[in-house]
Design an enzyme around this catalytic site. Structure first.
Site, PDB file in Angstrom:
ATOM      1  N   TYR A 124      -2.846 -14.928  -8.691  1.00 43.53           N
ATOM      2  CA  TYR A 124      -2.877 -15.902  -9.930  1.00 43.53           C
ATOM      3  C   TYR A 124      -4.062 -16.787  -9.427  1.00 43.53           C
ATOM      4  CZ  TYR A 124       1.444 -15.515 -12.281  1.00 43.53           C
ATOM      5  OH  TYR A 124       2.651 -14.966 -13.031  1.00 43.53           O
ATOM      6  N   LYS A 173       4.847  -6.287   0.061  1.00 39.48           N
ATOM      7  CA  LYS A 173       4.320  -4.942  -0.051  1.00 39.48           C
ATOM      8  C   LYS A 173       3.550  -4.535   1.154  1.00 39.48           C
ATOM      9  CE  LYS A 173       4.450  -1.033  -2.261  1.00 39.48           C
ATOM     10  NZ  LYS A 173       5.855  -0.199  -2.487  1.00 39.48           N
ATOM     11  N   ASP A 206       9.489  -3.142  -4.262  1.00 38.18           N
ATOM     12  CA  ASP A 206      10.273  -2.049  -5.032  1.00 38.18           C
ATOM     13  C   ASP A 206      11.552  -1.867  -4.842  1.00 38.18           C
ATOM     14  OD1 ASP A 206       9.183  -1.412  -2.647  1.00 38.18           O
ATOM     15  OD2 ASP A 206       8.521   0.696  -3.201  1.00 38.18           O
ATOM     16  N   ASP A 230       7.182 -14.358  -9.623  1.00 36.68           N
ATOM     17  CA  ASP A 230       7.090 -14.611 -11.014  1.00 36.68           C
ATOM     18  C   ASP A 230       8.099 -13.417 -11.741  1.00 36.68           C
ATOM     19  OD1 ASP A 230       6.270 -15.337 -13.502  1.00 36.68           O
ATOM     20  OD2 ASP A 230       4.786 -13.814 -13.779  1.00 36.68           O
TER      21      ASP A 230
END
Ligand code: NAD
Length: 371
Positions: A124, A173, A206, A230
């Site tokens: 962001y 991740k 994931d 988010d």
């Protein structure tokens, strides 16, 4: 004592749901002196800019704000007012409780999760550009710093300890993002070692999405970076009953801003149709922050009763959903008035309905400790 609070109605369904929250606030008897300032589309019409300096001045002065959603143009146009507010005011900790209410609108009536999302950096940051003149490639920079990672994971552990939550799960991740992901992972592991009384674990993003849909009760406090937070907070809102019932807050060192997870839902704007609960429960979190625990408890219980009675509820809760009990939908304002009517009647001495009423009671000065 009266609390002076900045109120930003926002745009789209924002003015309707913030008005609903004001109706409920008044019913609690807590004296609130609202300082109303405009941001988003009404501010563009009035002053040509979506975030006039008066908005930031008001929030800095009052240190507490209740906000409606604000539209962000997609793909072009001005920068998100929501992101600008968080970065300008250094509101780094976005806290989004996902609590199922009376089992309505959810397959998981026990859902009681809190997503803690870093809110000032990551993907962001707005650092992005076209790679070539033809616009055939583009890059967005994922800014992850040790300072911001340390303070958000510390915030999550402090919250878990204070609220007696079961565990903290870091989501990242780091297998693919071997610098940004690994930096966040390292910050989390080192902080976890300082909180041996708070169980912790990690999931790849994931896998986490699949796990949450399969067995959300395995999780409790989830801490993650900006974009992942988010997305996960909308997922968790869905588990708990939908965007219409998902409140939120963003905390800085000295300032806190309370706003629902949902956006401006333009297709429902001006129709008195939107669910007011997400904004009303954001007010609940705000009152807890202001030390008005009794009023906050009354709001939670009144919302619970209105939703469980399923007599005066908006379209999203009136659907057959998973309870197979459709009812005619009520308006946003009718549901707000029904919640307000219940406020003085609810029994705050009886055991709280599950999930527990405390929600996220983070005091302003407690937030200072996270720095
Ligand atoms: P949205 O959350 O506005 O709406 C998605 C869908 O969720 C709606 O179509 C509606 O079906 C449902 N919904 C949302 N709020 C509801 C409510 N209170 N009651 C009943 N149903 C509700 O998401 P979007 O359509 O992706 O975004 C619309 C705009 O809002 C965009 O400009 C986006 O940038 C902005 N946005 C703002 C904020 C914020 O102000 N914090 C947050 C998210 C999105």
């Amino acid at each position: 004592m009266s609390h002076r609070v900045t109120l930003i109605p926002g745009d789209g369904i924002g003015p309707e749901v913030t008005q609903a929250a004001q109706i409920v606030a008044e019913a609690t008897g807590v004296s609130i002196d609202w300082e109303v300032v405009e941001a988003g589309e009404p501010a563009i019409r009035a002053s040509g800019t979506p975030l006039p300096p008066a908005v930031l001045d008001s929030i800095r002065r009052n240190r507490v704000a209740l906000k409606g959603p604000i539209t962000t143009p997609i793909g072009s146009g001005f920068r998100s007012v929501n992101v600008a507010l968080r970065t300008e005011l250094d509101l780094f900790a976005s806290v989004r409780p996902a609590r199922a209410i009376a089992g309505e609108g959810t397959r998981y009536p026990e859902t009681d999760l809190i997503v803690v999302r870093e809110a000032t950096e990551g993907l962001y940051s707005g650092v992005e550009h076209w790679v070539d003149k033809e616009h055939s490639a583009a890059e967005t920079v994922n800014v992850i710093t040790r300072r911001a990672s340390d303070r958000i994971v510390k915030f999550a552990f402090e919250l878990a300890r204070r609220e007696h939550r079961r565990k903290v799960t870091a989501v990242h991740k780091a297998n693919i993002m071997k610098t940004t992901g690994a930096l966040f992972q390292t910050a989390f592991r080192e902080m976890a070692a300082k909180y041996p009384d708070v169980p912790s674990d990690e999931r790849l993003i994931d896998n986490m999405c699949m796990q949450l849909v399969k067995k959300p009760s395995e999780y409790d406090v989830i801490v993650t970076t900006n974009l992942m937070g988010d997305i996960l907070s909308d997922l968790c809102a869905g588990l708990a009953g939908g965007l219409g019932v998902a409140p939120g807050a963003v905390y800085g060192e000295r300032i806190a801003l309370f706003e629902p997870v949902h956006g401006s839902a333009p297709k429902y704007a001006g129709q008195d149709k939107a669910d007011p609960v997400a904004e009303v429960l954001s007010l609940e979190l705000m009152l807890r922050h202001l030390g008005e625990a009794d009023a906050a408890d009354r709001i939670w219980r009144a919302v619970w009763e209105v939703v469980s009675e399923k007599r005066v509820v908006t379209y999203d809760l009136a659907l057959p959903g998973y309870t197979e009990r459709p009812v005619p939908p009520s308006s946003c304002s009718a549901m707000a008035k029904e919640i307000a009517r219940k406020i003085p009647l609810v029994d705050t001495t009886s055991p709280a309905p599950r999930p527990s009423a405390p929600g996220v009671g983070i005091g302003g000065d407690t937030a200072l400790e996270t720095g």
